[in-house]
Design a protein around this motif. Structure first.
Motif, PDB file in Angstrom:
ATOM      1  N   GLU A 181       7.379   3.234  -6.066  1.00 34.79           N
ATOM      2  CA  GLU A 181       7.468   4.409  -6.181  1.00 34.79           C
ATOM      3  C   GLU A 181       6.684   5.267  -7.020  1.00 34.79           C
ATOM      4  OE1 GLU A 181       9.374   6.702  -4.264  1.00 34.79           O
ATOM      5  OE2 GLU A 181      10.019   5.133  -3.140  1.00 34.79           O
ATOM      6  N   ARG A 182       6.434   4.581  -8.187  1.00 42.56           N
ATOM      7  CA  ARG A 182       5.569   4.971  -9.465  1.00 42.56           C
ATOM      8  C   ARG A 182       4.200   4.972  -8.826  1.00 42.56           C
ATOM      9  NH1 ARG A 182       3.688   1.815 -14.837  1.00 42.56           N
ATOM     10  NH2 ARG A 182       2.463   3.459 -15.638  1.00 42.56           N
ATOM     11  N   ALA A 183       3.874   4.099  -8.120  1.00 36.63           N
ATOM     12  CA  ALA A 183       2.316   3.866  -7.482  1.00 36.63           C
ATOM     13  C   ALA A 183       2.022   4.931  -6.386  1.00 36.63           C
ATOM     14  CB  ALA A 183       2.173   2.237  -7.011  1.00 36.63           C
ATOM     15  N   LYS A 184       3.009   5.648  -6.095  1.00 38.83           N
ATOM     16  CA  LYS A 184       2.540   6.629  -5.014  1.00 38.83           C
ATOM     17  C   LYS A 184       1.935   7.955  -5.576  1.00 38.83           C
ATOM     18  CE  LYS A 184       6.598   5.727  -1.662  1.00 38.83           C
ATOM     19  NZ  LYS A 184       7.690   6.225  -1.066  1.00 38.83           N
ATOM     20  N   LYS A 185       2.209   8.233  -7.073  1.00 40.70           N
ATOM     21  CA  LYS A 185       1.520   9.255  -7.612  1.00 40.70           C
ATOM     22  C   LYS A 185       0.192   9.135  -7.662  1.00 40.70           C
ATOM     23  CE  LYS A 185       5.836   9.806 -10.430  1.00 40.70           C
ATOM     24  NZ  LYS A 185       6.460   9.885 -11.772  1.00 40.70           N
ATOM     25  N   TYR A 228     -10.771   9.635   0.715  1.00 39.78           N
ATOM     26  CA  TYR A 228      -9.150   9.659   0.347  1.00 39.78           C
ATOM     27  C   TYR A 228      -9.090   8.502  -0.532  1.00 39.78           C
ATOM     28  CZ  TYR A 228      -8.345  11.879   4.849  1.00 39.78           C
ATOM     29  OH  TYR A 228      -8.196  12.867   5.758  1.00 39.78           O
ATOM     30  N   ARG A 229      -8.140   8.680  -1.496  1.00 39.94           N
ATOM     31  CA  ARG A 229      -7.700   7.560  -2.583  1.00 39.94           C
ATOM     32  C   ARG A 229      -6.468   6.886  -1.970  1.00 39.94           C
ATOM     33  NH1 ARG A 229      -8.406   9.076  -8.821  1.00 39.94           N
ATOM     34  NH2 ARG A 229     -10.195   8.387  -8.032  1.00 39.94           N
ATOM     35  N   VAL A 230      -6.860   5.614  -1.586  1.00 39.96           N
ATOM     36  CA  VAL A 230      -5.866   4.654  -1.134  1.00 39.96           C
ATOM     37  C   VAL A 230      -5.115   3.791  -2.304  1.00 39.96           C
ATOM     38  CG1 VAL A 230      -5.389   2.994   0.459  1.00 39.96           C
ATOM     39  CG2 VAL A 230      -7.277   4.460   0.958  1.00 39.96           C
ATOM     40  N   GLN A 231      -4.065   3.841  -2.411  1.00 39.04           N
ATOM     41  CA  GLN A 231      -3.289   3.317  -3.792  1.00 39.04           C
ATOM     42  C   GLN A 231      -2.412   2.092  -3.363  1.00 39.04           C
ATOM     43  OE1 GLN A 231      -3.699   7.739  -6.150  1.00 39.04           O
ATOM     44  NE2 GLN A 231      -1.604   6.238  -6.034  1.00 39.04           N
ATOM     45  N   GLY A 232      -2.199   1.100  -4.231  1.00 36.71           N
ATOM     46  CA  GLY A 232      -1.207   0.133  -4.059  1.00 36.71           C
ATOM     47  C   GLY A 232      -0.608  -0.665  -5.215  1.00 36.71           C
ATOM     48  N   VAL A 233       0.296  -1.425  -5.141  1.00 37.15           N
ATOM     49  CA  VAL A 233       0.600  -2.261  -6.258  1.00 37.15           C
ATOM     50  C   VAL A 233       1.020  -3.611  -5.757  1.00 37.15           C
ATOM     51  CG1 VAL A 233       3.151  -1.746  -5.841  1.00 37.15           C
ATOM     52  CG2 VAL A 233       2.528  -1.999  -8.139  1.00 37.15           C
ATOM     53  N   ALA A 234       0.994  -4.536  -6.624  1.00 35.43           N
ATOM     54  CA  ALA A 234       0.916  -5.928  -6.201  1.00 35.43           C
ATOM     55  C   ALA A 234       1.188  -6.804  -7.391  1.00 35.43           C
ATOM     56  CB  ALA A 234      -0.412  -6.506  -5.705  1.00 35.43           C
ATOM     57  N   VAL A 277       1.035  -1.046   0.140  1.00 33.93           N
ATOM     58  CA  VAL A 277      -0.178   0.078  -0.124  1.00 33.93           C
ATOM     59  C   VAL A 277       0.707   1.302  -0.149  1.00 33.93           C
ATOM     60  CG1 VAL A 277      -1.713   1.401   1.308  1.00 33.93           C
ATOM     61  CG2 VAL A 277      -1.468  -1.234   1.226  1.00 33.93           C
ATOM     62  N   THR A 278       0.752   1.873  -1.168  1.00 31.42           N
ATOM     63  CA  THR A 278       1.597   2.835  -1.470  1.00 31.42           C
ATOM     64  C   THR A 278       1.636   4.594  -1.097  1.00 31.42           C
ATOM     65  OG1 THR A 278       1.218   3.088  -3.941  1.00 31.42           O
ATOM     66  CG2 THR A 278       2.910   1.579  -3.236  1.00 31.42           C
ATOM     67  N   ALA A 279       0.218   4.589  -0.964  1.00 26.29           N
ATOM     68  CA  ALA A 279       0.022   6.141  -0.915  1.00 26.29           C
ATOM     69  C   ALA A 279      -1.513   6.153  -0.353  1.00 26.29           C
ATOM     70  CB  ALA A 279       0.416   6.876  -2.106  1.00 26.29           C
ATOM     71  N   VAL A 280      -1.800   7.488   0.329  1.00 27.41           N
ATOM     72  CA  VAL A 280      -3.270   7.733   0.506  1.00 27.41           C
ATOM     73  C   VAL A 280      -3.257   9.153   0.342  1.00 27.41           C
ATOM     74  CG1 VAL A 280      -4.870   7.996   2.127  1.00 27.41           C
ATOM     75  CG2 VAL A 280      -3.360   6.121   2.410  1.00 27.41           C
ATOM     76  N   HIS A 281      -4.017   9.640  -0.750  1.00 30.07           N
ATOM     77  CA  HIS A 281      -4.470  10.959  -1.254  1.00 30.07           C
ATOM     78  C   HIS A 281      -5.588  11.571  -0.663  1.00 30.07           C
ATOM     79  CE1 HIS A 281      -0.719  10.995  -3.807  1.00 30.07           C
ATOM     80  NE2 HIS A 281      -1.209   9.661  -4.227  1.00 30.07           N
ATOM     81  N   ARG A 282      -5.727  12.608  -0.032  1.00 32.64           N
ATOM     82  CA  ARG A 282      -6.970  13.479   0.201  1.00 32.64           C
ATOM     83  C   ARG A 282      -7.563  13.926  -1.064  1.00 32.64           C
ATOM     84  NH1 ARG A 282      -7.918  18.752   2.490  1.00 32.64           N
ATOM     85  NH2 ARG A 282      -9.895  18.484   4.053  1.00 32.64           N
ATOM     86  N   LEU A 283      -8.564  13.768  -1.339  1.00 31.67           N
ATOM     87  CA  LEU A 283      -9.358  14.397  -2.392  1.00 31.67           C
ATOM     88  C   LEU A 283     -10.510  15.478  -2.282  1.00 31.67           C
ATOM     89  CD1 LEU A 283     -10.655  10.892  -4.309  1.00 31.67           C
ATOM     90  CD2 LEU A 283      -8.522  12.499  -4.771  1.00 31.67           C
ATOM     91  N   PRO A 319      -4.276  16.411  -5.146  1.00 29.95           N
ATOM     92  CA  PRO A 319      -4.479  15.957  -3.619  1.00 29.95           C
ATOM     93  C   PRO A 319      -4.317  17.308  -3.096  1.00 29.95           C
ATOM     94  CG  PRO A 319      -2.411  15.206  -4.473  1.00 29.95           C
ATOM     95  CD  PRO A 319      -3.252  15.645  -5.692  1.00 29.95           C
ATOM     96  N   VAL A 320      -4.747  17.251  -1.883  1.00 31.76           N
ATOM     97  CA  VAL A 320      -4.442  18.391  -0.877  1.00 31.76           C
ATOM     98  C   VAL A 320      -3.353  18.280  -0.339  1.00 31.76           C
ATOM     99  CG1 VAL A 320      -5.354  19.537   1.170  1.00 31.76           C
ATOM    100  CG2 VAL A 320      -7.067  18.953  -0.766  1.00 31.76           C
ATOM    101  N   ALA A 321      -3.184  16.840   0.305  1.00 33.05           N
ATOM    102  CA  ALA A 321      -1.893  16.554   1.005  1.00 33.05           C
ATOM    103  C   ALA A 321      -1.615  14.863   0.617  1.00 33.05           C
ATOM    104  CB  ALA A 321      -2.156  16.481   2.459  1.00 33.05           C
ATOM    105  N   ALA A 322      -0.585  14.721   0.245  1.00 32.57           N
ATOM    106  CA  ALA A 322       0.019  13.404   0.064  1.00 32.57           C
ATOM    107  C   ALA A 322       1.709  13.072   0.063  1.00 32.57           C
ATOM    108  CB  ALA A 322      -0.277  13.270  -1.584  1.00 32.57           C
ATOM    109  N   ARG A 323       1.800  12.060   0.618  1.00 29.23           N
ATOM    110  CA  ARG A 323       3.194  11.703   0.725  1.00 29.23           C
ATOM    111  C   ARG A 323       3.973  11.321  -0.670  1.00 29.23           C
ATOM    112  NH1 ARG A 323       3.584  12.217   5.910  1.00 29.23           N
ATOM    113  NH2 ARG A 323       5.968  11.747   5.917  1.00 29.23           N
ATOM    114  N   ALA A 324       5.204  12.044  -0.807  1.00 33.32           N
ATOM    115  CA  ALA A 324       5.831  11.916  -1.935  1.00 33.32           C
ATOM    116  C   ALA A 324       6.480  10.478  -2.124  1.00 33.32           C
ATOM    117  CB  ALA A 324       6.671  12.581  -2.177  1.00 33.32           C
TER     118      ALA A 324
END
Length: 333
Positions: free
Chosen positions: A307-311, A284-290, A268-274, A328-333
């Protein structure tokens, strides 16, 4: 973040509430999960009992070790049942079934008539449909993880996930939370990943069930987002397709993969606030790669994918159905 699971209050199951609001006031996230699971089980049992007199069908299997004909039960036997007649390997490794050389079919969906049957694995010569089913299933499982990963005081309501787009670099689920400005730490993302891995390792089958619009509305009565989506989903034939893994039930047109253990390495790579209005909750948009189980990729290459899946995934935002997802309003790089 780890949630302590609760048991469903018997009063919730026994009392019929007159509207969505009255029921949603009393159902916690875990009680809603238990209630849907219970209704799914009752409906599955009812449909099996309504099959009536058992009729036989011929299933002409094509593949290794050799072609053969299986005599199965109409509206009861599934491709997974057929696979078990062949070998444990067929039952465990098959992701999808291919019916009459054209129709992709869930492994746990009953067969309805005489047909030819082939099994599709992650090593198939043309893996496009298997890859799409895998990606879609990863989003479905991410929803299951999201509903169990937070503490009881956090309200969690699943909104939706888009169709699979492997080129986007990540699978996603849009989740509404009672956290107005959450910025997950690396440790929290690691916790979500660990929950995902643990959930998949149990290897629960992913079951499919078609239900009426009325039953679907009852099953998701506490989730106003699903309630708004169901009528348009059922518009074509009055039916809504549901899937269940363990006790988690959600809406998807499918097809989905055979079982959760077919998901291998995952992050699970990132969580973006929409941005946008969504009542009292924040979307929130929760993202991952598998990767599928058994697919080997070195640590460096998987880290590149992660790293790509964090965008921010550019799939359409449910807050603006005909627009690309907002920044996103706030997201971790």
């Amino acid at each position: 973040m780890k949630r302590h699971l609760t048991h469903l209050s018997r009063n919730i199951l026994q009392n019929k509430c007159s509207n969505t609001f009255s029921l949603s006031r009393y159902l916690s996230t875990q009680e809603a999960i238990e209630r849907r699971h219970h209704l799914f089980s009752l409906e599955k049992k009812r449909q099996l009992e309504n099959v009536g007199r058992i009729e036989k069908i011929e299933v002409n299997y094509k593949g290794v070790p050799k072609d053969c004909t299986l005599i199965m039960n109409r509206d009861i036997s599934t491709p997974h049942d057929c696979a078990k007649h062949l070998s444990e390997w067929h039952a465990e490794s098959s992701a999808l079934a291919l019916i009459d050389g054209a129709v992709n079919w869930d492994m746990h969906r009953p067969l309805t008539e005489n047909c030819t049957l082939e099994f599709q694995t992650y090593n198939s010569a043309e893996p496009q449909q298997v890859n799409k089913a895998f990606w879609r299933s990863c989003s479905f499982l991410l929803g299951a993880v999201a509903t169990r990963a937070f503490k009881d005081k956090v309200e969690v309501k699943l909104h939706s996930f888009p169709g699979p787009d492997i080129r986007s670099g990540s699978f996603i689920y849009d989740v509404a939370l009672s956290l107005p400005s959450w910025q997950p730490t690396p440790q929290e993302l690691h916790t979500l990943t660990a929950e995902y891995v643990s959930f998949c390792r149990r290897g629960d089958p992913i079951e499919r069930l078609e239900v009426s619009e009325e039953l679907a509305l009852e099953m998701f009565v506490e989730n106003e987002y699903k309630v708004k989506q169901i009528p348009s989903i059922a518009k074509a034939n009055g039916k809504v397709t549901l899937y269940r893994v363990e006790k988690h039930v959600d809406i998807s047109k499918g097809p989905l993969i055979n079982h959760a253990a077919q998901v291998g390495r995952v992050a699970v790579t990132a969580v973006h606030r929409l941005e946008g209005p969504l009542g009292s909750l924040q979307l929130y948009r929760v993202q991952g790669v598998a990767l599928p189980a058994g697919v080997i990729l070195n640590h460096f290459a998987f880290r590149v994918l992660a790293e790509r899946a964090k965008k921010l995934n550019p799939a359409r935002s449910p807050l603006g159905p005909w627009e690309e997802a907002r920044q996103p309003v706030a997201a971790r790089a």
